[in-house]
Design an enzyme around this catalytic site. Structure first.
Site, short mmCIF file in Angstrom:
data_model
loop_
_atom_site.label_atom_id
_atom_site.label_comp_id
_atom_site.label_asym_id
_atom_site.label_seq_id
_atom_site.Cartn_x
_atom_site.Cartn_y
_atom_site.Cartn_z
N ASN A 170 85.22 -75.41 -70.42
CA ASN A 170 84.75 -74.57 -71.52
C ASN A 170 83.23 -74.63 -71.46
O ASN A 170 82.62 -75.62 -71.91
CB ASN A 170 85.21 -75.13 -72.87
CG ASN A 170 86.66 -74.82 -73.17
OD1 ASN A 170 86.97 -73.84 -73.83
ND2 ASN A 170 87.56 -75.65 -72.67
N CYS B 218 85.78 -80.31 -66.74
CA CYS B 218 84.56 -79.60 -67.11
C CYS B 218 83.27 -80.29 -66.66
O CYS B 218 82.90 -80.22 -65.51
CB CYS B 218 84.54 -79.30 -68.59
SG CYS B 218 83.27 -78.08 -68.99
N GLU C 17 81.21 -83.36 -78.27
CA GLU C 17 82.26 -84.09 -77.54
C GLU C 17 82.13 -85.60 -77.71
O GLU C 17 83.11 -86.32 -77.76
CB GLU C 17 82.24 -83.71 -76.05
CG GLU C 17 82.81 -82.33 -75.81
CD GLU C 17 83.27 -82.14 -74.39
OE1 GLU C 17 84.06 -82.94 -73.88
OE2 GLU C 17 82.81 -81.15 -73.78
N1 CDV Z 1 83.23 -78.75 -71.97
C1 CDV Z 1 82.12 -79.10 -71.28
O1 CDV Z 1 82.06 -80.19 -70.72
N2 CDV Z 1 81.10 -78.21 -71.29
C2 CDV Z 1 79.83 -78.49 -70.69
C3 CDV Z 1 78.74 -77.74 -71.40
C4 CDV Z 1 78.65 -78.14 -72.82
C5 CDV Z 1 77.40 -77.95 -70.71
C6 CDV Z 1 79.80 -78.13 -69.21
O2 CDV Z 1 79.35 -78.96 -68.42
O3 CDV Z 1 80.15 -77.00 -68.84
#
Ligand code: CDV
Length: 316
Positions: free
Chosen positions: A197, A172, A146
């Site tokens: 995700n 997220c 990311e």
């Molecule tokens: N898309 C995310 O931000 N995923 C993160 C994973 C990679 C740890 C999350 O905090 O769920």
């Protein structure tokens, strides 16, 4: 008094690499219609909902990368979702990869929009807490890039008067940081909506796989309770292009209780009736910020001793 809002948390199963956007949008429209049928005022879709979660792969070809991004919102491809929302009279939240030209350069963000029941955009948020790396990690079963593909969001944590209350967004990884909820709560948020995700397996911390679902709900429930705010969190679930992602889409009350939760790892609409006034009742009692928070005292020890300040205590 109660201010009831019926919310549909639209969990998505995996999006295959060769699935055209139009087919993904059809799936979202189907979930939206289910929600309208059930009396939903607002449908919450997930993070980067329109394509597979591409930060799991290392790509160097710009045109290949840009194909995962939306160059406008709405666009001719996404317009049907906006039109259907207006036709049905339901609002929605949508996470997407945003490509924009600003200040003479191309910028890419992990973004979301909140859309009203008239199909018009109310507000936009750009993800602040970007997990993972800014370069390829050799030897890992999949990547988490990311920081390579997105800039850190530059819009802060705004809130909007919408849907009869005050609404904020996060995306997220933001949900793991108490600051995200607190900033939104201090701006009056009564409802926080988000998508995620989250892989079961974290290559950077392989021992924690069995806790991925627990940490998801722990963060959401703590954030909701400690800030007296409704939280709607929506997964992209299941095995997507070889990466196993958690489900657990849920609606969390300001009491910290999960009031509705997905039972599958597929497209599934989770519906809850949310009384926005519950936030105000809690904020007049135990979680009365004005009466009980003591921000002027939080840093006293580090000010006196220098212990705990990142700069080594020489700030005064
Ligand atoms: N898309 C995310 O931000 N995923 C993160 C994973 C990679 C740890 C999350 O905090 O769920």
């Amino acid at each position: 008094m109660s201010r009831l809002l019926t919310i549909g948390a639209a969990q998505q199963g995996p999006v295959a690499g060769d699935m055209p956007r139009s087919a993904v949008i059809e799936r979202l429209i189907d979930l939206m219609r289910q929600g309208a049928e059930a009396g939903c005022d607002l449908i919450v879709f997930t993070e980067v909902a329109l394509v597979p979660f591409f930060p799991h792969w290392h790509m160097t070809d710009e045109s290949q990368i840009d194909a995962y991004f939306e160059h406008e919102m709405p666009s001719p491809e996404t317009q049907p979702l906006f039109d259907e929302a207006a036709r049905l009279g339901v609002g929605f939240h949508l996470g997407f990869a945003e490509l924009t030209a600003e200040e003479g350069e191309i910028r890419r963000y992990n973004s979301s929009v909140l859309v009203g029941a008239d199909g018009r955009i109310i507000g936009k948020y750009r993800k602040i807490h970007l997990p993972g790396y800014d370069r390829y990690q050799p030897g890992q079963p999949f990547q988490n890039l990311e920081k390579l593909y997105f800039r850190v969001g530059d819009l802060g944590f705004p809130t909007w008067r919408a849907f009869g209350g005050t609404v904020g967004m996060m995306i997220c990884n933001d949900r793991r940081w108490p600051e995200s909820y607190r900033m939104l709560a201090l701006r009056g948020a009564e409802l926080i909506v988000m998508g995620y995700n989250t892989p079961v397996h974290n290559p950077a911390n392989p021992a924690s796989g069995h806790l991925a679902g627990f940490h998801n709900h722990l963060s959401l429930q703590a954030g909701a309770y400690q800030n007296a705010v409704w939280v709607v969190a929506v997964a992209k679930a299941g095995v997507e292009e070889g990466v196993e992602q958690i489900g657990g889409t849920c609606v969390v009350a300001p009491t910290g209780q999960i009031v509705a939760q997905a039972t599958t790892l597929e497209d599934e609409l989770v519906i809850a009736r949310c009384d926005l006034d519950l936030t105000q009742r809690l904020r007049r009692a135990t979680l009365n910020f004005a009466a009980h928070r003591r921000i002027e005292h939080y840093d006293l020890i580090s000010r006196r001793t220098g212990f705990g300040t990142p700069e080594g205590g020489d700030e005064d």
